[in-house]
Design an enzyme around this catalytic site. Sequence first.
Site, PDB file in Angstrom:
ATOM      1  N   LYS A  61       0.804  -1.226   0.000  1.00  0.00           N
ATOM      2  CA  LYS A  61       0.000   0.000   0.000  1.00  0.00           C
ATOM      3  C   LYS A  61       0.839   1.279   0.000  1.00  0.00           C
ATOM      4  O   LYS A  61       0.411   2.298  -0.509  1.00  0.00           O
ATOM      5  CB  LYS A  61      -0.967   0.016   1.188  1.00  0.00           C
ATOM      6  CG  LYS A  61      -2.174  -0.898   0.990  1.00  0.00           C
ATOM      7  CD  LYS A  61      -3.278  -0.565   1.966  1.00  0.00           C
ATOM      8  CE  LYS A  61      -4.506  -1.417   1.707  1.00  0.00           C
ATOM      9  NZ  LYS A  61      -4.312  -2.837   2.118  1.00  0.00           N
ATOM     10  N   GLU A  95     -10.189   7.524   4.257  1.00  0.00           N
ATOM     11  CA  GLU A  95     -10.853   6.667   5.227  1.00  0.00           C
ATOM     12  C   GLU A  95     -10.019   5.400   5.340  1.00  0.00           C
ATOM     13  O   GLU A  95      -9.187   5.107   4.486  1.00  0.00           O
ATOM     14  CB  GLU A  95     -12.277   6.317   4.787  1.00  0.00           C
ATOM     15  CG  GLU A  95     -12.360   5.265   3.692  1.00  0.00           C
ATOM     16  CD  GLU A  95     -11.930   5.778   2.332  1.00  0.00           C
ATOM     17  OE1 GLU A  95     -12.045   7.007   2.106  1.00  0.00           O
ATOM     18  OE2 GLU A  95     -11.472   4.969   1.515  1.00  0.00           O
ATOM     19  N   SER A 140       1.625  -9.717  -1.015  1.00  0.00           N
ATOM     20  CA  SER A 140       1.318  -8.292  -0.851  1.00  0.00           C
ATOM     21  C   SER A 140       1.720  -7.716   0.500  1.00  0.00           C
ATOM     22  O   SER A 140       1.959  -6.519   0.608  1.00  0.00           O
ATOM     23  CB  SER A 140      -0.183  -8.057  -1.089  1.00  0.00           C
ATOM     24  OG  SER A 140      -0.973  -8.898  -0.262  1.00  0.00           O
TER      25      SER A 140
HETATM   26  C1  LIG Z   1      -5.129  -3.890   1.743  1.00  0.00           C
HETATM   27  C2  LIG Z   1      -4.405  -5.129   1.454  1.00  0.00           C
HETATM   28  C3  LIG Z   1      -4.782  -5.984   0.398  1.00  0.00           C
HETATM   29  C4  LIG Z   1      -6.014  -5.755  -0.444  1.00  0.00           C
HETATM   30  O1  LIG Z   1      -5.996  -4.594  -1.212  1.00  0.00           O
HETATM   31  P1  LIG Z   1      -5.806  -4.637  -2.800  1.00  0.00           P
HETATM   32  O2  LIG Z   1      -6.135  -3.248  -3.201  1.00  0.00           O
HETATM   33  O3  LIG Z   1      -6.749  -5.653  -3.342  1.00  0.00           O
HETATM   34  O4  LIG Z   1      -4.407  -5.001  -3.070  1.00  0.00           O
HETATM   35  C5  LIG Z   1      -4.021  -7.112   0.128  1.00  0.00           C
HETATM   36  N1  LIG Z   1      -2.936  -7.398   0.878  1.00  0.00           N
HETATM   37  C6  LIG Z   1      -2.543  -6.621   1.903  1.00  0.00           C
HETATM   38  C7  LIG Z   1      -1.329  -7.012   2.673  1.00  0.00           C
HETATM   39  C8  LIG Z   1      -3.250  -5.452   2.225  1.00  0.00           C
HETATM   40  O5  LIG Z   1      -2.859  -4.686   3.247  1.00  0.00           O
END
Ligand SMILES: *Cc1c(COP(=O)(O)O)cnc(C)c1O
Length: 411
Positions: free
Chosen positions: A102, A124, A389
């Site tokens: 993010k 938000e 992610s």
């Molecule tokens: C917020 C988040 C997601 C989901 O958000 P996307 O916009 O779909 O990528 C996925 N993995 C992590 C670690 C997150 O913090």
Amino acid sequence: MSKDAPSSALPTHRAQPDAQGFFGQFGGSFIPPELQAQMDEINHAYQRISRSYDFIQELRSIRQHFQGRPTPVYYCKNLSNKIDGARIYLKREDLNHTGAHKLNHCMGEALLAKYLGKKKLIAETGAGQHGVALATAGAYFGIPVEIHMGEVDIAKEYPNVVRMKILGAKVVPVSKGLKTLKEAVGSAFEAYLADPVNSIYCIGSVVGPHPFPLMVREFQRVVGIEAREQFLEMTGELPDNVVACVGGGSNAMGIFSGFLDDPVELHGVEPLGRGVKLGDHAASLSYGSEGVMHGFNSIMLKDESGAPGPVHSVASGLDYPSVGPEHAYLKSIGRTQVGTATDTEAIDAFFRLSRLEGIIPAVESAHAVAYTIKLAKERPTQNILVNLSGRGDKDIDFIMQNFGEYADRDY
Ligand SMILES: *Cc1c(COP(=O)(O)O)cnc(C)c1O
């Protein structure tokens, strides 16, 4: 273009969206007129500034020296051997500063705000991950941050509230309605509209009205560009499959956008929660239908009245009843596959990756790993690149309290 132009001159996927923000029929901007003027301003500023030499150089420097990019690509030898299927690789966004992807778009959005002379970043947050990433960006640039958060979420996600406060962000409790994400969105928009000249709204995924799905994808594109180059260097070939979890869809669009013009299969993984019944999952693309929500047209989960439906996932970062419009488009033209992983499959994958590789994934990312394990068994001669992610430090207490018995199993 002449009619006998070679097919390589056809517009690539990067030509999407069109000037109105449409990816095919999806996307666009369905918002009140007073908000449209603000979106147009952000769009024009983004189109102009993001292509300037100074902006690009500054963002590159931030990524390298502050975020610690490039994040590595890692071959999961133990997991791959254990499954005896496809070779599994991870793009390590868990090693990006703050522990998830993010920050990639938050630093981009905050840098744009700096160029525009904005005095406040407004957003938000639901689970607090976006709030923490934006608070980090605000601290870096010295721009005040205001995060709107439902009172229910504030109680539930207390550690992230503390992080935001330590980083200097103002957390605004929202006490309307169900006191969760939906009300927080309304509250943040209201605050932004009260002073659009001095503030800027920073969205948390590839969702919302144009130009946000475009902007966030472009800021996340670095993940795909790096991963493609790294994978080629490591193996001499492209991956057969790229896998990412999909909540709003930003980490998935980030890695997909590096491979859209390649012969690579792209798999988005949605949370199937407790099962297929409405309210038990958040698999919008898999079980939803077309509709407008939060200012854009996409595929969404609805209740009987057509309003955004109830959702559930063990991963609070994935429980969103719609999905970024580019995902709806890419699925509709058959460019992406959409799969699912249930809560328990994700928890199993969470422990499996921790035990076999020494990497504790975010429970969101564990959905992508769970699906990959299934895919790897079906495709033993192929290789799979997974976007990991985020890291799972934020999830360990919740998982041990609710799924502690998984810790006693063999993996
Ligand atoms: C917020 C988040 C997601 C989901 O958000 P996307 O916009 O779909 O990528 C996925 N993995 C992590 C670690 C997150 O913090």
